[in-house]
Scaffold this active site. Structure first.
Site, PDB file in Angstrom:
ATOM      1  N   LYS A  19       0.824  -1.220   0.000  1.00 57.47           N
ATOM      2  CA  LYS A  19       0.000   0.000   0.000  1.00 57.47           C
ATOM      3  C   LYS A  19       0.854   1.265   0.000  1.00 57.47           C
ATOM      4  O   LYS A  19       0.414   2.299  -0.517  1.00 57.47           O
ATOM      5  CB  LYS A  19      -0.951  -0.004   1.198  1.00 57.47           C
ATOM      6  N   GLU A  31     -10.353   2.103  -5.047  1.00 52.98           N
ATOM      7  CA  GLU A  31     -11.130   2.619  -3.911  1.00 52.98           C
ATOM      8  C   GLU A  31     -10.755   4.069  -3.616  1.00 52.98           C
ATOM      9  O   GLU A  31      -9.569   4.394  -3.545  1.00 52.98           O
ATOM     10  CB  GLU A  31     -10.817   1.819  -2.639  1.00 52.98           C
ATOM     11  N   ARG A  81      -8.872  -7.832  -8.003  1.00 56.84           N
ATOM     12  CA  ARG A  81      -9.691  -9.054  -8.076  1.00 56.84           C
ATOM     13  C   ARG A  81     -11.118  -8.684  -8.477  1.00 56.84           C
ATOM     14  O   ARG A  81     -11.458  -7.503  -8.495  1.00 56.84           O
ATOM     15  CB  ARG A  81      -9.736  -9.714  -6.688  1.00 56.84           C
ATOM     16  N   VAL A  84     -16.901  -8.949  -4.239  1.00 56.75           N
ATOM     17  CA  VAL A  84     -18.207  -9.470  -3.818  1.00 56.75           C
ATOM     18  C   VAL A  84     -19.334  -8.641  -4.460  1.00 56.75           C
ATOM     19  O   VAL A  84     -20.316  -9.186  -4.963  1.00 56.75           O
ATOM     20  CB  VAL A  84     -18.343  -9.432  -2.278  1.00 56.75           C
TER      21      VAL A  84
HETATM   22  C1  MV4 Z   1      -8.743   6.195   5.910  1.00 58.94           C
HETATM   23  C2  MV4 Z   1      -9.776   6.775   6.657  1.00 58.94           C
HETATM   24  C3  MV4 Z   1      -9.680   8.123   6.949  1.00 58.94           C
HETATM   25  N1  MV4 Z   1      -8.613   8.830   6.523  1.00 58.94           N
HETATM   26  N2  MV4 Z   1      -7.710   6.933   5.514  1.00 58.94           N
HETATM   27  C4  MV4 Z   1     -10.371   1.714   6.013  1.00 58.94           C
HETATM   28  C5  MV4 Z   1     -10.170   0.662   4.994  1.00 58.94           C
HETATM   29  C6  MV4 Z   1      -8.907   0.991   4.336  1.00 58.94           C
HETATM   30  N3  MV4 Z   1      -8.985   0.737   2.938  1.00 58.94           N
HETATM   31  C7  MV4 Z   1      -8.679   2.429   4.611  1.00 58.94           C
HETATM   32  N4  MV4 Z   1      -9.672   2.835   5.568  1.00 58.94           N
HETATM   33  C8  MV4 Z   1      -9.768   4.118   5.962  1.00 58.94           C
HETATM   34  N5  MV4 Z   1      -8.742   4.914   5.572  1.00 58.94           N
HETATM   35  C9  MV4 Z   1      -7.652   8.226   5.831  1.00 58.94           C
HETATM   36  N6  MV4 Z   1      -6.591   8.950   5.434  1.00 58.94           N
HETATM   37  C10 MV4 Z   1     -10.838   5.980   7.057  1.00 58.94           C
HETATM   38  C11 MV4 Z   1     -10.834   4.632   6.718  1.00 58.94           C
HETATM   39  C12 MV4 Z   1     -11.967   3.899   7.190  1.00 58.94           C
HETATM   40  C13 MV4 Z   1     -12.890   3.370   6.304  1.00 58.94           C
HETATM   41  C14 MV4 Z   1     -12.745   3.504   4.931  1.00 58.94           C
HETATM   42  C15 MV4 Z   1     -13.671   2.964   4.060  1.00 58.94           C
HETATM   43  C16 MV4 Z   1     -14.764   2.290   4.563  1.00 58.94           C
HETATM   44  C17 MV4 Z   1     -14.914   2.139   5.915  1.00 58.94           C
HETATM   45  C18 MV4 Z   1     -13.989   2.673   6.789  1.00 58.94           C
HETATM   46  C19 MV4 Z   1     -14.172   2.513   8.157  1.00 58.94           C
HETATM   47  C20 MV4 Z   1     -13.259   3.026   9.020  1.00 58.94           C
HETATM   48  C21 MV4 Z   1     -12.151   3.716   8.525  1.00 58.94           C
END
Ligand code: MV4
Length: 445
Positions: free
Chosen positions: A116, A275, A292, A295
């Site tokens: 990442k 994403e 990939r 779902v």
């Molecule tokens: C974040 C964020 C807030 N700020 N990055 C969660 C999954 C992973 N792909 C990255 N995630 C997050 N990254 C920054 N800079 C909040 C999340 C996050 C989140 C993101 C997407 C869907 C649900 C989430 C639940 C908690 C935190």
């Protein structure tokens, strides 16, 4: 085109791949664990091979056994589905070296997005918007403190080898940066055997919006619109929809362009998902790329008319993909899990004593379960997916609700009653929600 494909997966996605193969006139080989003898993917495939005991690492994650099964049956290609080996670069490489086509991106593409921190660096170089943060990994507390100061609090510290919400910690202020950084590194080392972490500004109350992309081996890369996956709990999505209620046509164009730029940066082929975090002001930022089929791919299929699994197979066989589709109507997917919402969503495996799937206009059910089927305790608890399509969001929502009322699943606890409540919630109906929607609602009781 391939004559025979091995499906290295189980459950509803194994059935989904079998259906795509049938339409393309391709033979299918199912692999199964000792816990899945009575599964429909075994019954519906042309051939089947038991590859080991119930535990994932002895069966669906066992690379030598899966490759041997392909060699014994003469399968020319392997579809990995999602989960298990779908984003395992080593597996993709071993398939390649064994003369078996891995239906997905190349090992190199998987690797470049799997790290990442490297993915973030690649996106910065490609001009894809990323959350303000570090360019690469942060090696010590002093650097972490200086970077957090520069970025501005609150910050989030993420594991380079993480993803999907694993290995993240938020630091609200300079007082906790040292302890948060140390914990994040220790957790990353323990969980991924890789201590590297990077730092981003913490975006408050974001929405999770992702773009489906599809590439072929001739340099064509298209996007198929977005999915809003903000309704999730502990990083498990519960409801996904397309289009996103938060996205204007201008934002869709900008986000789609950014997703194509992201894919082009690594010459991406096959199906993938970029994403993004969408903040309250409407700015969006690259988060990660999933290499990939996902779902929630059916909501994109419903609004585009594109069969993503057939396109994956065509792309892997060296065929050209079609041009960008037009987006029509609205689709919403509800994930139905064998979990007890009244007891913190704890898994509820066991025998399904009665089963009736809903139907009617605009209803699609992707499931591998039937009356008499026993849900094994060894794997994730997804029983199936209800996908409702309508010409408007209101129509799709109404159809989804009605279908959830008609669903009969007895013998195990399911998320169906909970999903019905979410679909009735005024903020959900209004399209006003973010990734913290469920937490807030649960706290409010
Ligand atoms: C974040 C964020 C807030 N700020 N990055 C969660 C999954 C992973 N792909 C990255 N995630 C997050 N990254 C920054 N800079 C909040 C999340 C996050 C989140 C993101 C997407 C869907 C649900 C989430 C639940 C908690 C935190």
């Amino acid at each position: 085109m391939f004559k025979k494909i091995l499906i290295a997966n189980r459950g509803e996605i194994a059935l989904r791949v079998i259906r795509a193969c049938r339409e393309l006139g391709i033979g299918t080989v199912a692999v199964y664990s000792e816990a899945d003898r009575d599964s429909l993917h075994v019954r519906f495939s042309d051939e089947d091979i038991c590859i080991g005991p119930a535990a994932g690492r002895e069966s669906y994650l066992n690379i030598p056994r899966i490759v041997a099964a392909a060699e014994i049956t003469g399968a020319e290609a392997i579809h990995p589905g999602y989960g298990f080996l779908a984003e395992n670069a080593e597996f993709a490489e071993i398939c390649d070296r064994s003369g078996i086509v891995f239906i997905g991106p190349t090992a190199d593409q998987i690797r470049r997005m799997g790290d990442k921190a490297e993915a973030r660096r690649t996106m910065i170089e490609a001009g894809v918007p990323v959350v303000p943060g570090t360019t690469g990994a942060v090696d010590d507390v002093a650097e972490a403190r200086a970077e957090a100061e520069r970025i501005g609090y609150p910050v989030i510290i993420k594991a380079a080898a993480g993803g999907g919400g694993k290995g993240m910690r938020v630091a609200e202020s300079p007082e906790v940066i040292e302890s948060t950084f140390t914990m994040a590194r220790n957790e990353a080392a323990a969980a991924f055997n890789d201590a590297r972490v990077y730092i981003e500004r913490f975006v408050q109350r974001p929405r999770h919006v992702e773009i489906q992309v599809l590439g072929d081996q001739h340099g064509n890369l298209i996007h198929l619109g977005e999915r809003d996956c903000s309704i999730q709990r502990r990083h498990q999505k519960l409801i996904e929809e397309s289009p996103s209620p938060a996205i204007t046509p201008e934002m869709r164009k900008a986000m789609g362009d950014a997703a194509i730029l992201a894919g082009r940066a690594i010459d991406y082929s096959n199906a993938g998902t970029v994403e993004f975090l969408l903040d309250v002001t409407g700015e969006f930022y690259f988060m990660e790329m999933n290499t990939r089929i996902q779902v929630e791919h059916p909501v994109t299929e419903m609004v585009t008319g594109v069969d993503l699994v057939k396109e994956q197979i065509r792309s892997a066989a060296g065929e050209k993909i079609a041009g960008p589709p037009t987006l029509t109507g609205h689709a919403i997917e509800c994930r139905i899990n064998a979990e007890d919402p009244e007891h913190d969503f704890r898994p509820s495996p066991g025998k399904i004593t009665a089963f009736h799937a809903p139907g009617g206009p605009g209803i699609r059910i992707d499931t591998h379960v039937y009356a008499g089927y026993s849900v094994p305790p060894y794997y994730d608890s997804l029983l199936g997916k209800l996908i409702a399509y309508g010409s408007t969001r209101d129509e799709a929502l109404g159809r989804a609700y009605q279908a959830l009322e008609e669903f009969i699943i007895e013998g195990v606890k399911t998320t169906v009653p909970f999903l019905r409540e979410v679909l009735k919630h005024p903020d959900f109906v209004a399209g006003e929600f973010d990734t913290h929607f469920l937490e807030r609602w649960r706290q409010a009781g």
